[in-house]
Design an enzyme around this catalytic site. Structure first.
Site, PDB file in Angstrom:
ATOM      1  N   GLN A 100      -5.521  61.886 -20.480  1.00  5.99           N
ATOM      2  CA  GLN A 100      -6.641  62.692 -20.543  1.00  5.99           C
ATOM      3  C   GLN A 100      -6.950  63.228 -19.218  1.00  5.99           C
ATOM      4  O   GLN A 100      -8.088  63.736 -18.999  1.00  5.99           O
ATOM      5  CB  GLN A 100      -7.781  61.577 -20.773  1.00  5.99           C
ATOM      6  N   ASN A 101      -6.144  62.789 -18.235  1.00  6.25           N
ATOM      7  CA  ASN A 101      -6.622  63.196 -16.827  1.00  6.25           C
ATOM      8  C   ASN A 101      -6.089  64.837 -16.733  1.00  6.25           C
ATOM      9  O   ASN A 101      -5.165  65.095 -17.369  1.00  6.25           O
ATOM     10  CB  ASN A 101      -5.683  62.642 -15.787  1.00  6.25           C
ATOM     11  N   ASP A 103      -5.768  66.101 -13.493  1.00 10.50           N
ATOM     12  CA  ASP A 103      -5.406  66.054 -12.019  1.00 10.50           C
ATOM     13  C   ASP A 103      -4.115  66.405 -11.648  1.00 10.50           C
ATOM     14  O   ASP A 103      -3.694  66.679 -10.651  1.00 10.50           O
ATOM     15  CB  ASP A 103      -5.820  64.917 -11.360  1.00 10.50           C
ATOM     16  N   HIS A 118      -6.020  66.993 -22.421  1.00 14.69           N
ATOM     17  CA  HIS A 118      -7.382  67.588 -21.657  1.00 14.69           C
ATOM     18  C   HIS A 118      -7.292  68.894 -20.744  1.00 14.69           C
ATOM     19  O   HIS A 118      -8.078  69.230 -20.214  1.00 14.69           O
ATOM     20  CB  HIS A 118      -8.235  66.498 -21.150  1.00 14.69           C
ATOM     21  N   CYS A 126      -8.809  82.706 -18.987  1.00 14.73           N
ATOM     22  CA  CYS A 126      -9.581  83.958 -19.131  1.00 14.73           C
ATOM     23  C   CYS A 126     -10.483  83.867 -20.377  1.00 14.73           C
ATOM     24  O   CYS A 126      -9.921  83.806 -21.530  1.00 14.73           O
ATOM     25  CB  CYS A 126      -8.846  85.345 -19.222  1.00 14.73           C
ATOM     26  N   CYS A 129      -9.681  87.440 -22.567  1.00 18.97           N
ATOM     27  CA  CYS A 129      -8.464  87.725 -23.015  1.00 18.97           C
ATOM     28  C   CYS A 129      -7.645  86.581 -23.409  1.00 18.97           C
ATOM     29  O   CYS A 129      -6.328  86.512 -24.177  1.00 18.97           O
ATOM     30  CB  CYS A 129      -7.633  88.755 -22.357  1.00 18.97           C
ATOM     31  N   CYS A 146     -10.254  87.587 -13.990  1.00 20.40           N
ATOM     32  CA  CYS A 146      -8.616  87.709 -14.307  1.00 20.40           C
ATOM     33  C   CYS A 146      -8.114  89.117 -14.006  1.00 20.40           C
ATOM     34  O   CYS A 146      -8.736  89.964 -13.989  1.00 20.40           O
ATOM     35  CB  CYS A 146      -8.964  87.830 -16.122  1.00 20.40           C
ATOM     36  N   SER A 188     -12.036  54.409 -20.710  1.00 21.26           N
ATOM     37  CA  SER A 188     -13.085  53.716 -21.302  1.00 21.26           C
ATOM     38  C   SER A 188     -12.978  53.732 -22.876  1.00 21.26           C
ATOM     39  O   SER A 188     -13.696  53.030 -23.423  1.00 21.26           O
ATOM     40  CB  SER A 188     -14.418  54.249 -20.909  1.00 21.26           C
ATOM     41  N   ALA A 230      -5.111  49.220 -12.087  1.00 25.01           N
ATOM     42  CA  ALA A 230      -3.792  49.646 -12.546  1.00 25.01           C
ATOM     43  C   ALA A 230      -2.762  49.809 -11.539  1.00 25.01           C
ATOM     44  O   ALA A 230      -1.682  49.556 -11.798  1.00 25.01           O
ATOM     45  CB  ALA A 230      -3.979  51.144 -12.948  1.00 25.01           C
TER      46      ALA A 230
HETATM   47  P1  NAD Z   1     -13.897  57.481 -17.855  1.00 24.80           P
HETATM   48  O1  NAD Z   1     -14.312  57.727 -16.581  1.00 24.80           O
HETATM   49  O2  NAD Z   1     -14.923  57.323 -19.044  1.00 24.80           O
HETATM   50  O3  NAD Z   1     -13.485  55.832 -17.647  1.00 24.80           O
HETATM   51  C1  NAD Z   1     -12.588  55.270 -16.634  1.00 24.80           C
HETATM   52  C2  NAD Z   1     -12.115  54.068 -16.893  1.00 24.80           C
HETATM   53  O4  NAD Z   1     -11.116  53.523 -16.070  1.00 24.80           O
HETATM   54  C3  NAD Z   1     -13.203  52.902 -17.226  1.00 24.80           C
HETATM   55  O5  NAD Z   1     -12.948  52.260 -18.303  1.00 24.80           O
HETATM   56  C4  NAD Z   1     -13.081  51.863 -15.875  1.00 24.80           C
HETATM   57  O6  NAD Z   1     -13.270  50.462 -16.188  1.00 24.80           O
HETATM   58  C5  NAD Z   1     -11.557  52.070 -15.772  1.00 24.80           C
HETATM   59  N1  NAD Z   1     -11.082  52.115 -14.214  1.00 24.80           N
HETATM   60  C6  NAD Z   1     -11.810  52.497 -13.384  1.00 24.80           C
HETATM   61  N2  NAD Z   1     -10.966  52.129 -12.072  1.00 24.80           N
HETATM   62  C7  NAD Z   1      -9.698  51.770 -12.565  1.00 24.80           C
HETATM   63  C8  NAD Z   1      -8.441  51.077 -11.827  1.00 24.80           C
HETATM   64  N3  NAD Z   1      -8.481  51.183 -10.586  1.00 24.80           N
HETATM   65  N4  NAD Z   1      -7.566  50.613 -12.834  1.00 24.80           N
HETATM   66  C9  NAD Z   1      -7.929  50.455 -13.874  1.00 24.80           C
HETATM   67  N5  NAD Z   1      -8.845  50.873 -14.729  1.00 24.80           N
HETATM   68  C10 NAD Z   1      -9.884  51.372 -13.983  1.00 24.80           C
HETATM   69  O7  NAD Z   1     -12.376  58.178 -17.997  1.00 24.80           O
HETATM   70  P2  NAD Z   1     -11.765  58.733 -19.434  1.00 24.80           P
HETATM   71  O8  NAD Z   1     -12.183  57.425 -20.412  1.00 24.80           O
HETATM   72  O9  NAD Z   1     -10.556  58.867 -18.884  1.00 24.80           O
HETATM   73  O10 NAD Z   1     -12.698  59.932 -19.758  1.00 24.80           O
HETATM   74  C11 NAD Z   1     -13.487  60.806 -18.976  1.00 24.80           C
HETATM   75  C12 NAD Z   1     -12.899  62.172 -19.578  1.00 24.80           C
HETATM   76  O11 NAD Z   1     -13.200  63.060 -18.222  1.00 24.80           O
HETATM   77  C13 NAD Z   1     -11.440  62.233 -19.413  1.00 24.80           C
HETATM   78  O12 NAD Z   1     -10.982  62.378 -20.956  1.00 24.80           O
HETATM   79  C14 NAD Z   1     -10.788  63.317 -18.631  1.00 24.80           C
HETATM   80  O13 NAD Z   1     -10.649  64.681 -19.306  1.00 24.80           O
HETATM   81  C15 NAD Z   1     -12.031  63.570 -17.696  1.00 24.80           C
HETATM   82  N6  NAD Z   1     -11.665  63.295 -16.202  1.00 24.80           N
HETATM   83  C16 NAD Z   1     -10.399  63.465 -15.830  1.00 24.80           C
HETATM   84  C17 NAD Z   1     -10.377  62.998 -14.269  1.00 24.80           C
HETATM   85  C18 NAD Z   1      -8.884  62.965 -13.860  1.00 24.80           C
HETATM   86  O14 NAD Z   1      -8.336  64.013 -13.951  1.00 24.80           O
HETATM   87  N7  NAD Z   1      -8.479  62.141 -13.051  1.00 24.80           N
HETATM   88  C19 NAD Z   1     -11.434  62.138 -13.787  1.00 24.80           C
HETATM   89  C20 NAD Z   1     -12.558  62.113 -14.425  1.00 24.80           C
HETATM   90  C21 NAD Z   1     -12.639  62.495 -15.683  1.00 24.80           C
HETATM   91 ZN    ZN Z   2      -8.306  88.347 -18.991  1.00 15.78          ZN
END
Ligand code: NAD
Ligand code: ZN
Length: 241
Positions: A100-101, A103, A118, A126, A129, A146, A188, A230
């Protein structure tokens, strides 16, 4: 056997492993999660910025937030959790990493089978287009446009209330359905439809292993819950393989 050993044992037997990661896996790299501490930016909640309505109302505000996030993420490096998943992929015959990240840290670490459901903060789309291009510049104009049509660009990420790319979602659903083991890290489990993927795997007979700082709505029914960081747990999970 303690929970870590049980999880190691489950992983060691599996040939088809699917991983689902959320913002928590990048927290130790310095990328703030949305719901934890540091989630606020200039007193705005992400849920008020990462929406099509916010972008329509005030694209400059939303872009300022993204300029800030891109600058922040550009300084972040993959952590031991990202690297552990690269190692896990190497020793797993069929491996899929759904993230879902936005980054790009999994890809930077060297993960190959990544489904970024995501989108990516490093891709711009854009609004006129539809063209999508990778763009890692940190000195973009306040409102980037764009090259092809002059339309307003936006980050190619999925905002709250938007639907996911159906093809990516289909592949993620399939990987969840076919998994013997589903490892869910740092999410989460409240953002749908990603949260439902663990349920899909569970119902299809997979063992679900959850790694999170705290219990989630899934914790009650998953096979193993590993509470902690993690970046500390994942290296120990895969070192035995
Ligand atoms: P969230 O922010 O809702 O939840 C983060 C989860 O990670 C929590 O349950 C928390 O307890 C857990 N957590 C925090 N630190 C941790 C660690 N060190 N080790 C293990 N677990 C840990 O994030 P989500 O559920 O991914 O949803 C938010 C949405 O926002 C995502 O779908 C994403 O698209 C976007 N988002 C992306 C980024 C990124 O790309 N890094 C950052 C923030 C939000
Ligand atoms: Zn365009």
């Amino acid at each position: 056997m303690d929970d870590l050993e049980r999880a190691q044992d489950i992983l060691a037997r599996a040939e088809r492993i699917t991983v689902l990661t959320g913002a928590g896996i990048s927290a130790e790299s310095g990328v703030p999660t949305f719901r934890g501490a540091g989630g606020l930016w200039e007193n705005h909640r992400p849920e008020e910025l990462a929406t099509p309505q916010a972008f329509a109302r005030d694209p400059e505000l939303v872009w300022r937030w993204y300029h800030w996030r891109r600058g922040l993420i550009a300084r972040c490096r993959p952590n031991p959790a990202h690297r552990a998943l690269v190692a896990l992929e190497r020793c797993t015959p069929r491996f899929t990493l759904i993230t879902q990240n936005v980054d790009g840290l999994h890809q930077a670490a060297g993960s190959r089978q990544v489904l970024p459901i995501h989108g990516s903060i490093w891709h711009l789309r854009c609004t006129a287009c539809g063209t999508v291009r990778e763009d890692r510049r940190l000195d973009l104009p306040a409102l980037p446009t764009c090259d092809d049509c002059g339309g307003l660009l936006r980050p190619d990420v999925v905002w709250f209330g938007e639907s996911l790319d159906p093809e990516l979602l289909q592949r993620a659903w399939q990987a969840a359905h076919q998994a013997e083991v589903m490892l869910v890290v740092g999410t989460s489990a409240v953002v749908q439809p990603a949260a439902g993927l663990a349920q899909v795997a569970h119902e299809a007979g997979a063992a679900v292993i959850e790694v999170n700082l705290e219990p989630t709505p899934n914790s009650g029914w998953v096979e193993v819950v590993l509470l902690g960081k993690a970046g500390e747990i994942l290296p120990r999970l895969v070192e035995a393989l």
